[in-house]
Design a protein around this motif. Structure first.
Motif, PDB file in Angstrom:
ATOM      1  N   ARG A  83      14.576   3.417   5.759  1.00 27.00           N
ATOM      2  CA  ARG A  83      14.159   2.903   4.455  1.00 27.00           C
ATOM      3  C   ARG A  83      12.893   2.052   4.523  1.00 27.00           C
ATOM      4  NH1 ARG A  83      18.888  -0.200   5.575  1.00 27.00           N
ATOM      5  NH2 ARG A  83      18.324  -2.375   5.898  1.00 27.00           N
ATOM      6  N   HIS A  84      12.590   1.480   5.692  1.00 28.12           N
ATOM      7  CA  HIS A  84      11.392   0.654   5.808  1.00 28.12           C
ATOM      8  C   HIS A  84      10.156   1.471   6.186  1.00 28.12           C
ATOM      9  CE1 HIS A  84      13.802  -2.870   5.231  1.00 28.12           C
ATOM     10  NE2 HIS A  84      14.572  -2.562   6.256  1.00 28.12           N
ATOM     11  N   GLN A  85      10.342   2.715   6.647  1.00 26.74           N
ATOM     12  CA  GLN A  85       9.201   3.552   7.029  1.00 26.74           C
ATOM     13  C   GLN A  85       8.742   4.465   5.899  1.00 26.74           C
ATOM     14  OE1 GLN A  85      11.892   3.329   9.174  1.00 26.74           O
ATOM     15  NE2 GLN A  85      10.983   2.268  10.925  1.00 26.74           N
ATOM     16  N   LEU A  86       9.665   4.942   5.074  1.00 21.19           N
ATOM     17  CA  LEU A  86       9.330   5.857   3.981  1.00 21.19           C
ATOM     18  C   LEU A  86       9.818   5.287   2.660  1.00 21.19           C
ATOM     19  CD1 LEU A  86      10.305   9.358   5.440  1.00 21.19           C
ATOM     20  CD2 LEU A  86       8.020   8.415   5.158  1.00 21.19           C
ATOM     21  N   ARG A  87       9.013   5.456   1.657  1.00 23.02           N
ATOM     22  CA  ARG A  87       9.402   4.972   0.328  1.00 23.02           C
ATOM     23  C   ARG A  87      10.464   5.883  -0.282  1.00 23.02           C
ATOM     24  NH1 ARG A  87       4.853   4.643  -4.034  1.00 23.02           N
ATOM     25  NH2 ARG A  87       3.763   4.583  -2.063  1.00 23.02           N
ATOM     26  N   VAL A  88      10.267   7.191  -0.172  1.00 25.05           N
ATOM     27  CA  VAL A  88      11.206   8.171  -0.720  1.00 25.05           C
ATOM     28  C   VAL A  88      11.812   8.950   0.437  1.00 25.05           C
ATOM     29  CG1 VAL A  88      11.437  10.187  -2.205  1.00 25.05           C
ATOM     30  CG2 VAL A  88       9.873   8.359  -2.850  1.00 25.05           C
TER      31      VAL A  88
END
Length: 113
Positions: A83-88
């Motif tokens: 969740r901290h690397q990709l927004r979606v």
């Protein structure tokens, strides 16, 4: 041609999905070997095509259907991890990678006497 960002995301997804599927396999205890051989994400990062190699191959279709049935929970677990690397979090599409069976078949044909 995949961009550098896509290649990095492909590797990250492959690693995380391998760990998630390993935990799922331990929980079910089917005695099958499930390997994430490749992940290809679309340029807009919305869909990830996940290629699985399943051994023994005679159970591959049944195992693939079980994995497809758990797609939502696998995506949820993936979202918790990245969740901290990709927004979606991308939608997951699972496919059977039968390249090892193909290689074995070619090898058998070449060594047939």
């Amino acid at each position: 041609m995949d961009t550098t960002r896509q290649l990095k995301i492909n590797r990250m997804l492959q690693k995380e999905l391998s760990e998630i599927l390993l935990a799922e396999a331990r929980a079910t205890g089917h005695g099958t070997l499930l390997t994430v051989t490749n992940v290809r994400i679309t340029p807009d990062l919305s869909i990830a095509r996940v290629y699985l190699s399943i051994f023994p191959s005679n159970q591959s279709e049944a195992i693939l259907e079980q994995v497809k049935g758990k797609t939502k929970s696998i995506r949820f677990q993936l979202g918790a991890r990245i969740r901290h690397q990709l927004r979606v979090i991308p939608e997951l599409a699972f496919y059977l990678d039968d390249s090892l069976d193909y290689i074995e078949n070619i090898d058998n044909l070449l060594h047939k006497e």
